[in-house]
Design an enzyme around this catalytic site. Structure first.
Site, short mmCIF file in Angstrom:
data_model
loop_
_atom_site.label_atom_id
_atom_site.label_comp_id
_atom_site.label_asym_id
_atom_site.label_seq_id
_atom_site.Cartn_x
_atom_site.Cartn_y
_atom_site.Cartn_z
N PRO A 16 -37.22 -2.03 2.14
CA PRO A 16 -37.17 -0.61 1.79
C PRO A 16 -36.46 0.20 2.86
O PRO A 16 -36.29 -0.25 3.99
CB PRO A 16 -38.64 -0.22 1.70
CG PRO A 16 -39.32 -1.14 2.64
CD PRO A 16 -38.55 -2.42 2.65
N CYS A 66 -19.78 1.11 -3.34
CA CYS A 66 -19.94 0.36 -4.60
C CYS A 66 -21.17 0.73 -5.41
O CYS A 66 -21.04 1.20 -6.54
CB CYS A 66 -19.93 -1.13 -4.31
SG CYS A 66 -18.31 -1.68 -3.75
N LEU A 69 -17.43 -9.57 -2.61
CA LEU A 69 -17.62 -9.56 -1.15
C LEU A 69 -18.50 -8.38 -0.72
O LEU A 69 -18.54 -7.36 -1.40
CB LEU A 69 -16.27 -9.52 -0.42
CG LEU A 69 -15.34 -8.31 -0.56
CD1 LEU A 69 -15.81 -7.10 0.23
CD2 LEU A 69 -13.94 -8.67 -0.13
N PHE A 77 -32.88 -8.32 -0.53
CA PHE A 77 -32.86 -7.00 -1.19
C PHE A 77 -34.24 -6.44 -1.47
O PHE A 77 -34.44 -5.64 -2.38
CB PHE A 77 -32.01 -7.04 -2.48
CG PHE A 77 -30.55 -6.88 -2.18
CD1 PHE A 77 -29.82 -7.92 -1.63
CD2 PHE A 77 -29.91 -5.67 -2.40
CE1 PHE A 77 -28.49 -7.77 -1.32
CE2 PHE A 77 -28.57 -5.50 -2.08
CZ PHE A 77 -27.86 -6.57 -1.54
N ASP A 102 0.86 -1.19 0.00
CA ASP A 102 0.00 0.00 0.00
C ASP A 102 0.89 1.24 0.00
O ASP A 102 2.01 1.20 0.51
CB ASP A 102 -0.93 0.01 1.22
CG ASP A 102 -2.20 0.78 0.94
OD1 ASP A 102 -3.27 0.14 0.76
OD2 ASP A 102 -2.15 2.03 0.88
N1 LIG Z 1 -15.44 -2.25 -0.73
C1 LIG Z 1 -16.19 -3.20 -1.26
O1 LIG Z 1 -17.14 -3.71 -0.66
C2 LIG Z 1 -15.88 -3.71 -2.65
C3 LIG Z 1 -16.48 -4.89 -3.09
C4 LIG Z 1 -16.19 -5.35 -4.37
C5 LIG Z 1 -15.35 -4.61 -5.19
N2 LIG Z 1 -14.81 -3.45 -4.74
C6 LIG Z 1 -13.89 -2.72 -5.64
O2 LIG Z 1 -12.56 -2.99 -5.22
C7 LIG Z 1 -11.73 -1.83 -5.41
C8 LIG Z 1 -11.07 -1.44 -4.10
O3 LIG Z 1 -12.11 -1.06 -3.20
P1 LIG Z 1 -11.83 -0.88 -1.64
O4 LIG Z 1 -13.16 -0.59 -1.02
O5 LIG Z 1 -11.02 -2.01 -1.12
O6 LIG Z 1 -10.94 0.44 -1.69
P2 LIG Z 1 -10.18 1.15 -0.47
O7 LIG Z 1 -10.22 2.58 -0.77
O8 LIG Z 1 -10.68 0.63 0.83
O9 LIG Z 1 -8.67 0.60 -0.61
C9 LIG Z 1 -7.80 0.93 -1.64
C10 LIG Z 1 -6.38 0.93 -1.12
O10 LIG Z 1 -5.49 1.15 -2.21
C11 LIG Z 1 -4.40 1.92 -1.75
N3 LIG Z 1 -3.67 2.50 -2.87
C12 LIG Z 1 -4.00 3.57 -3.65
N4 LIG Z 1 -3.05 3.76 -4.59
C13 LIG Z 1 -2.11 2.81 -4.41
C14 LIG Z 1 -0.89 2.47 -5.06
N5 LIG Z 1 -0.43 3.18 -6.09
N6 LIG Z 1 -0.16 1.44 -4.58
C15 LIG Z 1 -0.60 0.72 -3.53
N7 LIG Z 1 -1.76 0.99 -2.88
C16 LIG Z 1 -2.49 2.00 -3.31
C17 LIG Z 1 -5.06 2.93 -0.82
O11 LIG Z 1 -4.12 3.51 0.07
C18 LIG Z 1 -6.09 2.02 -0.10
O12 LIG Z 1 -5.54 1.44 1.07
C19 LIG Z 1 -12.65 -0.77 -6.01
O13 LIG Z 1 -12.56 -0.81 -7.40
C20 LIG Z 1 -14.03 -1.22 -5.56
O14 LIG Z 1 -15.04 -0.79 -6.45
C21 LIG Z 1 -15.04 -2.99 -3.48
#
Ligand SMILES: NC(=O)c1ccc[n+]([C@@H]2O[C@H](COP(=O)([O-])OP(=O)(O)OC[C@H]3O[C@@H](n4cnc5c(N)ncnc54)[C@H](O)[C@@H]3O)[C@@H](O)[C@H]2O)c1
Length: 436
Positions: A253, A261, A151, A250, A30
């Site tokens: 209401p 997301c 997830l 789902f 990260d």
């Molecule tokens: N949160 C959910 O429930 C969920 C579920 C399914 C899919 N997603 C998708 O997964 C992706 C990530 O979502 P999230 O909620 O985990 O995001 P988040 O914001 O919680 O985590 C992203 C992480 O990436 C790090 N980061 C940013 N730039 C970076 C780099 N250059 N190198 C290394 N680390 C870097 C950030 O510091 C952060 O810790 C998104 O595209 C989201 O749409 C999220």
């Protein structure tokens, strides 16, 4: 297997921990140095039920490692997962700069064959973009896979350990084989691995999330209509959901969907549609209905107070976008608090888990209570914005003692109407009879 996860947020950290739990060596990368330092010291940076125990166990077993150094992690790994943010840009399109920046870095660092797996939610064609970005920097062989994540926050550990399906989008047989091997411990109980091309895989994620957003929004409209015609949405949803083509999930209401997301993915799909000359009318309507739905109880409160919320003290129970998470991205609570403040109300909020994140937005513009009953001291009304289980069976006698008015505006339909009736509360919920 040795695996790198780039981006250690809700998806990356849980995925990395689950993969470590299955015996892999996982290197979590990260850019947030403070976060990485904390994780090295055993601090889980997010709230997710069941995560801490598994996280600590795998650190202790020397299977879960944290670093800010992509090169160091990459050298040790065969499979590189990207779990990076894809937030909405100004026009609603998914911002791919995080993903492409890391693809660019990987291109610079590649020394031998790797599988680059994209777990971020990305528009159709991103696998091609990632491939082109890396290939522009290196002659070394690699494959790109789309592996969308399904997830749910609040159940992320459970969902990661027991996925409903695994989608693998790749045209490479070699990468397909590596992915099947990697997922085998999760899928050998009969979980389907669905192989497809990258584009279909990328679209599957948007289609799934948008469908769920439409389902919620449809039910919210039915609930609003129930109020107009004197029907009870709880009965309607039971009647509807018993049809197994519809199902019960789902259909609850409330004051709209939020989170990191659904809002962003609906926006991104709308934008992709426009880009291709296709107007997703259903998604357009979903977005605008949801925007109104989020604050649908505010005019109800105004009406209750004779037209003005000026100087009224409103307690807000729940700040997270849903229960069992500290995530407040696009949470309905935020829209409600902003509007209440705009209308001159005073807000006292309670949510032990999400409070720290809300403080970063509202600071001392609102006050924060240490428990749910403390929030009610001299409150003129209560707004329930998140369905935390602790709100399900409150002490109504104590609530009545503390509040100036016995008025509840329930955005998550937490109580049976009879309970409010028994305790003589004014109780406005969604799609059900007003109790007064
Ligand atoms: N949160 C959910 O429930 C969920 C579920 C399914 C899919 N997603 C998708 O997964 C992706 C990530 O979502 P999230 O909620 O985990 O995001 P988040 O914001 O919680 O985590 C992203 C992480 O990436 C790090 N980061 C940013 N730039 C970076 C780099 N250059 N190198 C290394 N680390 C870097 C950030 O510091 C952060 O810790 C998104 O595209 C989201 O749409 C999220």
């Amino acid at each position: 297997m040795n695996i790198t996860i780039v981006g250690t947020g809700y998806v990356g950290l849980v995925t990395g921990t689950a993969l470590a739990e299955m015996g892999n060596s996982v290197f979590c990368v990260d850019i947030d140095e403070k976060k990485v330092e904390g994780m090295k010291n055993g601090v889980v940076p997010i709230y997710e039920p069941g995560l801490e125990e598994m996280f600590l166990r795998n650190i202790q077993a020397n299977r879960l490692h944290f670093t800010t150094n992509l090169k160091e992690a990459l050298e040790k790994s065969e499979v590189i997962f990207l779990a990076l943010p894809t937030p909405p840009g100004e026009d609603g399109s998914a911002d791919l700069s995080y993903v492409l920046k890391v693809a660019n870095d990987i291109g610079d660092l590649l020394t031998d064959y790797k599988v680059i797996v994209n777990k971020s939610t990305v528009p159709v064609g991103t696998a091609d973009l990632v491939r082109e970005t890396i290939a522009a920097k290196t002659e070394v062989a690699f494959d790109v896979v789309s592996n969308p994540e399904f997830l749910r926050e609040g159940f992320a550990v459970e969902d990661c350990m027991n996925p409903s399906r695994v989608i693998i989008g790749t045209s490479s047989d070699k990468a397909k084989g590596i992915m099947a091997k990697l997922y085998q411990p999760f899928t050998n109980i009969g979980v389907p691995i669905i192989n497809m091309d990258e584009r279909s895989s990328e679209l599957t994620k948007y289609a799934a999330n948008s469908f769920l957003a439409v389902k919620i929004t449809f039910m919210n409209e039915i609930a609003n209509f129930c109020e107009k015609v004197g029907a009870d949405v709880d009965l309607v949803r039971l009647g509807m959901g018993s049809d197994d083509r519809i199902g019960h999930r789902f259909l609850f209401p409330g004051i709209g969907y939020g989170g990191s997301c659904f809002p962003k993915d609906v926006k991104a799909l709308l934008n992709s549609g426009r880009h291709e000359g296709y107007e997703f009318q259903l998604l357009d309507a979903t977005e605008s209905v949801n925007k109104n739905q989020k604050v649908i109880l505010v005019p109800e409160m105004e009406q209750y107070f004779g037209g003005s919320l000026q100087g009224k003290k409103i307690a807000v129970w729940g700040l997270a976008f849903k229960a069992n998470t500290d995530d407040i991205r696009e949470a309905s609570s935020l829209d409600n608090i902003s509007l209440l403040l705009e209308k001159g109300a005073e807000v006292v909020a309670y949510d032990n888990i999400a409070e720290a994140n809300v403080r970063k937005i509202f600071g001392d513009k609102i006050t924060y209570a240490k428990d749910m009953y403390a929030a009610l001291d001299h409150a003129d009304a209560l707004l329930i914005a998140t369905e935390w289980p602790e709100f399900k069976n409150p002490n109504f006698t104590l609530m009545a003692e503390k509040m100036n008015n016995k008025a509840i505006f329930d955005g998550r339909n937490m109580f049976p109407l009879e309970l409010a009736e028994q305790h003589h509360f004014y109780y406005k919920s969604i799609g059900r009879k007003l109790v007064k």
